[in-house]
Design a protein around this motif. Structure first.
Motif, PDB file in Angstrom:
ATOM      1  N   ASP A 112       0.950  -1.508   0.460  1.00 27.24           N
ATOM      2  CA  ASP A 112      -0.153  -0.020   0.241  1.00 27.24           C
ATOM      3  C   ASP A 112       1.066   1.007   0.332  1.00 27.24           C
ATOM      4  O   ASP A 112       0.568   2.462   0.420  1.00 27.24           O
ATOM      5  CB  ASP A 112      -0.684   0.221   1.156  1.00 27.24           C
ATOM      6  CG  ASP A 112      -2.065  -1.323   0.690  1.00 27.24           C
ATOM      7  OD1 ASP A 112      -2.288  -1.763   0.174  1.00 27.24           O
ATOM      8  OD2 ASP A 112      -2.096  -1.858   1.782  1.00 27.24           O
ATOM      9  N   TYR A 113       2.291   1.143  -0.536  1.00 22.74           N
ATOM     10  CA  TYR A 113       2.654   2.257  -0.021  1.00 22.74           C
ATOM     11  C   TYR A 113       3.913   2.092  -1.432  1.00 22.74           C
ATOM     12  O   TYR A 113       5.070   1.215  -1.083  1.00 22.74           O
ATOM     13  CB  TYR A 113       3.643   1.949   1.201  1.00 22.74           C
ATOM     14  CG  TYR A 113       2.858   2.259   2.136  1.00 22.74           C
ATOM     15  CD1 TYR A 113       1.839   3.900   3.218  1.00 22.74           C
ATOM     16  CD2 TYR A 113       1.994   1.395   2.774  1.00 22.74           C
ATOM     17  CE1 TYR A 113       1.248   4.164   4.047  1.00 22.74           C
ATOM     18  CE2 TYR A 113       1.272   1.419   4.055  1.00 22.74           C
ATOM     19  CZ  TYR A 113       0.787   2.698   4.192  1.00 22.74           C
ATOM     20  OH  TYR A 113       0.353   3.148   5.601  1.00 22.74           O
ATOM     21  N   ALA A 146     -10.391   1.983  -5.036  1.00 20.97           N
ATOM     22  CA  ALA A 146     -10.003   2.517  -3.926  1.00 20.97           C
ATOM     23  C   ALA A 146     -10.734   1.678  -3.119  1.00 20.97           C
ATOM     24  O   ALA A 146     -10.496   1.358  -1.378  1.00 20.97           O
ATOM     25  CB  ALA A 146     -10.468   4.005  -3.665  1.00 20.97           C
ATOM     26  N   LYS A 147     -11.264  -0.001  -3.110  1.00 22.86           N
ATOM     27  CA  LYS A 147     -11.575  -0.562  -1.960  1.00 22.86           C
ATOM     28  C   LYS A 147     -10.935  -0.817  -1.271  1.00 22.86           C
ATOM     29  O   LYS A 147     -10.762  -1.658  -0.510  1.00 22.86           O
ATOM     30  CB  LYS A 147     -12.819  -0.868  -3.015  1.00 22.86           C
ATOM     31  CG  LYS A 147     -12.141  -2.242  -4.018  1.00 22.86           C
ATOM     32  CD  LYS A 147     -13.529  -3.150  -4.114  1.00 22.86           C
ATOM     33  CE  LYS A 147     -13.226  -4.194  -5.472  1.00 22.86           C
ATOM     34  NZ  LYS A 147     -14.069  -4.447  -5.627  1.00 22.86           N
ATOM     35  N   MET A 184      -8.570   1.899   4.929  1.00 26.66           N
ATOM     36  CA  MET A 184      -9.671   2.441   4.678  1.00 26.66           C
ATOM     37  C   MET A 184     -10.192   2.961   3.993  1.00 26.66           C
ATOM     38  O   MET A 184     -10.849   4.143   3.634  1.00 26.66           O
ATOM     39  CB  MET A 184      -9.289   4.500   5.571  1.00 26.66           C
ATOM     40  CG  MET A 184      -8.542   3.843   6.900  1.00 26.66           C
ATOM     41  SD  MET A 184      -8.296   5.008   8.093  1.00 26.66           S
ATOM     42  CE  MET A 184      -7.062   5.908   6.803  1.00 26.66           C
ATOM     43  N   LYS A 185     -10.136   2.303   2.619  1.00 29.63           N
ATOM     44  CA  LYS A 185     -10.023   2.885   1.146  1.00 29.63           C
ATOM     45  C   LYS A 185     -10.696   3.775   0.733  1.00 29.63           C
ATOM     46  O   LYS A 185     -11.023   4.731   0.436  1.00 29.63           O
ATOM     47  CB  LYS A 185     -12.103   2.610   1.170  1.00 29.63           C
ATOM     48  CG  LYS A 185     -12.714   0.817   1.372  1.00 29.63           C
ATOM     49  CD  LYS A 185     -14.370   0.858   1.239  1.00 29.63           C
ATOM     50  CE  LYS A 185     -14.307  -0.644   1.890  1.00 29.63           C
ATOM     51  NZ  LYS A 185     -16.227  -0.437   2.120  1.00 29.63           N
ATOM     52  N   MET A 186      -8.811   4.348   0.816  1.00 34.10           N
ATOM     53  CA  MET A 186      -9.283   5.876   0.730  1.00 34.10           C
ATOM     54  C   MET A 186      -7.377   5.712   0.128  1.00 34.10           C
ATOM     55  O   MET A 186      -6.496   4.664   0.466  1.00 34.10           O
ATOM     56  CB  MET A 186      -8.907   7.401   1.321  1.00 34.10           C
ATOM     57  CG  MET A 186      -8.465   8.445   1.333  1.00 34.10           C
ATOM     58  SD  MET A 186      -8.287   8.963   2.785  1.00 34.10           S
ATOM     59  CE  MET A 186      -6.984   8.781   3.506  1.00 34.10           C
ATOM     60  N   LYS A 187      -7.571   6.695  -1.085  1.00 33.11           N
ATOM     61  CA  LYS A 187      -6.343   6.594  -1.748  1.00 33.11           C
ATOM     62  C   LYS A 187      -5.250   7.898  -1.881  1.00 33.11           C
ATOM     63  O   LYS A 187      -5.754   9.282  -2.298  1.00 33.11           O
ATOM     64  CB  LYS A 187      -6.539   6.251  -3.244  1.00 33.11           C
ATOM     65  CG  LYS A 187      -6.217   4.382  -3.147  1.00 33.11           C
ATOM     66  CD  LYS A 187      -6.542   4.356  -4.898  1.00 33.11           C
ATOM     67  CE  LYS A 187      -4.911   4.765  -5.208  1.00 33.11           C
ATOM     68  NZ  LYS A 187      -5.701   4.088  -7.433  1.00 33.11           N
ATOM     69  N   ARG A 228     -13.383   6.316  -0.725  1.00 34.74           N
ATOM     70  CA  ARG A 228     -14.704   5.500  -1.822  1.00 34.74           C
ATOM     71  C   ARG A 228     -15.661   5.247  -0.203  1.00 34.74           C
ATOM     72  O   ARG A 228     -15.511   5.024   1.214  1.00 34.74           O
ATOM     73  CB  ARG A 228     -14.132   3.953  -2.169  1.00 34.74           C
ATOM     74  CG  ARG A 228     -15.573   3.436  -2.258  1.00 34.74           C
ATOM     75  CD  ARG A 228     -15.118   2.229  -3.121  1.00 34.74           C
ATOM     76  NE  ARG A 228     -16.582   0.376  -2.768  1.00 34.74           N
ATOM     77  CZ  ARG A 228     -16.033  -0.014  -3.549  1.00 34.74           C
ATOM     78  NH1 ARG A 228     -15.207  -0.665  -4.382  1.00 34.74           N
ATOM     79  NH2 ARG A 228     -17.204  -0.770  -2.715  1.00 34.74           N
ATOM     80  N   TRP A 229     -17.031   5.421  -0.329  1.00 36.62           N
ATOM     81  CA  TRP A 229     -18.247   5.194   1.056  1.00 36.62           C
ATOM     82  C   TRP A 229     -18.981   3.582   0.286  1.00 36.62           C
ATOM     83  O   TRP A 229     -19.462   4.832  -0.580  1.00 36.62           O
ATOM     84  CB  TRP A 229     -18.816   6.304   1.070  1.00 36.62           C
ATOM     85  CG  TRP A 229     -18.147   7.526   2.088  1.00 36.62           C
ATOM     86  CD1 TRP A 229     -17.452   7.616   3.714  1.00 36.62           C
ATOM     87  CD2 TRP A 229     -17.503   8.551   1.652  1.00 36.62           C
ATOM     88  NE1 TRP A 229     -16.757   8.879   3.759  1.00 36.62           N
ATOM     89  CE2 TRP A 229     -16.975   8.868   2.402  1.00 36.62           C
ATOM     90  CE3 TRP A 229     -17.254   8.843   0.956  1.00 36.62           C
ATOM     91  CZ2 TRP A 229     -16.127  10.706   2.292  1.00 36.62           C
ATOM     92  CZ3 TRP A 229     -16.781   9.398   0.189  1.00 36.62           C
ATOM     93  CH2 TRP A 229     -15.981  10.823   0.557  1.00 36.62           C
ATOM     94  N   ASP A 230     -19.467   3.055   1.308  1.00 37.99           N
ATOM     95  CA  ASP A 230     -20.287   2.098   0.845  1.00 37.99           C
ATOM     96  C   ASP A 230     -21.954   2.058   1.467  1.00 37.99           C
ATOM     97  O   ASP A 230     -21.419   2.302   2.310  1.00 37.99           O
ATOM     98  CB  ASP A 230     -19.653   0.767   0.821  1.00 37.99           C
ATOM     99  CG  ASP A 230     -18.855  -0.004  -0.212  1.00 37.99           C
ATOM    100  OD1 ASP A 230     -18.874   0.826  -0.912  1.00 37.99           O
ATOM    101  OD2 ASP A 230     -17.947  -0.349   0.140  1.00 37.99           O
ATOM    102  N   ILE A 231     -22.886   2.186   0.869  1.00 38.73           N
ATOM    103  CA  ILE A 231     -24.506   2.781   1.074  1.00 38.73           C
ATOM    104  C   ILE A 231     -24.601   1.509   1.649  1.00 38.73           C
ATOM    105  O   ILE A 231     -25.405   0.944   0.664  1.00 38.73           O
ATOM    106  CB  ILE A 231     -24.564   4.213   0.969  1.00 38.73           C
ATOM    107  CG1 ILE A 231     -23.546   5.424   1.293  1.00 38.73           C
ATOM    108  CG2 ILE A 231     -26.055   4.107   1.957  1.00 38.73           C
ATOM    109  CD1 ILE A 231     -24.524   6.766   0.406  1.00 38.73           C
ATOM    110  N   LEU A 232     -25.024   0.797   2.287  1.00 37.72           N
ATOM    111  CA  LEU A 232     -26.433  -0.249   2.738  1.00 37.72           C
ATOM    112  C   LEU A 232     -27.372   0.273   2.283  1.00 37.72           C
ATOM    113  O   LEU A 232     -27.850   1.122   2.886  1.00 37.72           O
ATOM    114  CB  LEU A 232     -25.700  -0.927   3.832  1.00 37.72           C
ATOM    115  CG  LEU A 232     -24.712  -1.657   3.576  1.00 37.72           C
ATOM    116  CD1 LEU A 232     -24.224  -2.685   5.240  1.00 37.72           C
ATOM    117  CD2 LEU A 232     -23.819  -2.227   2.724  1.00 37.72           C
TER     118      LEU A 232
END
Length: 345
Positions: free
Chosen positions: A282-283, A309-310, A314-317, A341-345
């Motif tokens: 990731d780095y 991004a997922k 934390m789903k963030m680049k 990225r946000w996942d909304i259920l």
């Protein structure tokens, strides 16, 4: 007097008991265990009705680029049990002005891309006519133009023939023959001296000298490329004919986490070099120089550079980049880009 035989009946023994006759239905126990409740005699509840379509879940992705000072937002969700995918994207600046909005509906056979600003839609569709025949079509509503193509897969999976023609039809359809080592296309085009002429192009590749050789041709232009690659070294020379433009790329893996790349163009004497160091998955740190624009740069990636991004923490680049012009060091700039990225259920 004859003796009469007397039959003596002895009393039963005191310890002898006649076993009882078991009944067909055993009586219920008098006392139930405290840990197990008594069995319920009520009938089980009816099963819930089947759910054909689940509630769709939405996904929101936001990206900010400090160089352009623009936010890019994408909202997508799957409808009708993932049969159709709805996607909405738009940009906005620091003043809240929205631009470049796009709405798309995508399914396996049909896709519609709509531009509200241009009030235009691009429609694409494809379906199988038979086991080895596929029909594809595209139509631009505002321009009133499109393309229809037919793809026929031959007996061998590596061979296929595609015929495509613009709508409205201008001339002969473009024919493309695909085979395991490349493809060849033949189409009709307009020329200034000759009204219509046939143009041929394609690509052929194959293994040669422990590497992969590829030839890409189009009318009178030919580009040859050879690629040799092993675990530590990659060497990729290429030449374009008839311009004789020669260039090569060299990649050297110093260690599992360090890699050096170099590219040189003999025609223009331009060159570039890139050093890459990875810290886990990731780095990633990269630094390089490009002589064509006389610019040195360095960047740090948090999250997989080529991934989504997922898969990032934390789903963030996040990317930080420093650009240093060779002719004016004082005009150096530090830029960054964030994608969440946000996942909304």
């Amino acid at each position: 007097m004859a003796e009469s035989q007397l039959t003596l009946s002895l009393p039963p023994l005191p310890n002898h008991m006649v076993p009882p006759i078991p009944s067909a239905d055993p009586p219920p126990p008098l006392v139930y265990s405290l840990q197990s409740p008594p069995p319920s005699t009520a009938p089980p509840p009816p099963p819930p009705p089947p759910i054909f379509f689940k509630r769709p879940s939405a996904r929101v992705t936001s990206e900010f680029d400090s160089d352009s000072s623009l936010f890019l937002h994408k909202v997508s969700c799957k409808l009708f049990d993932s049969l159709v995918k709805l996607k909405v994207s738009f940009q906005n600046n620091n003043k809240g002005e929205i631009s470049d909005s796009q709405i798309s509906f995508t399914s396996k056979l049909l896709s519609i891309h709509y531009d509200p600003a241009e009030q235009n839609a691009l429609i694409k569709g494809s379906f199988d006519v038979g086991p080895n025949l596929q029909l594809k079509a595209a139509h631009d509503v505002k321009a009133q133009r499109g393309e229809v193509s037919m793809v026929a897969k031959l007996a061998d999976p590596g061979y296929a023939l595609e015929l495509s023609s613009p709508v409205p039809t201008i001339g002969l359809p473009r024919a493309t023959f695909k085979f395991p080592i490349g493809e060849v296309s033949l189409e009709e085009r307009e020329d200034e001296e000759v009204k219509r002429t046939l143009s041929i192009g394609g690509m052929v590749k194959g293994k040669m000298l422990n590497g992969l050789c590829a030839a890409q041709f189009n009318d009178e232009d030919l580009k040859l490329r050879y690629a040799y690659k092993d675990e530590e070294l990659s060497f990729i020379p290429s030449i374009s004919l008839p311009s004789n433009a020669l260039s090569f790329a060299l990649k050297r893996r110093i260690s599992p986490n360090n890699k050096l790349s170099y590219w040189y163009n003999f025609d223009s004497n331009n060159w570039s070099a890139v050093y890459k160091h990875t810290y886990g998955k990731d780095y990633k740190f990269k630094a390089g120089y490009d002589s064509d624009v006389r610019l040195g740069w360095a960047s740090l990636w948090v999250g997989d550079e080529g991934g989504k991004a997922k898969t990032a923490p934390m789903k963030m680049k996040v990317q930080f980049m420093l650009q240093v012009p060779q002719d004016d060091i004082r005009s150096s700039a530090l830029m960054f880009r964030v994608k969440k990225r946000w996942d909304i259920l």
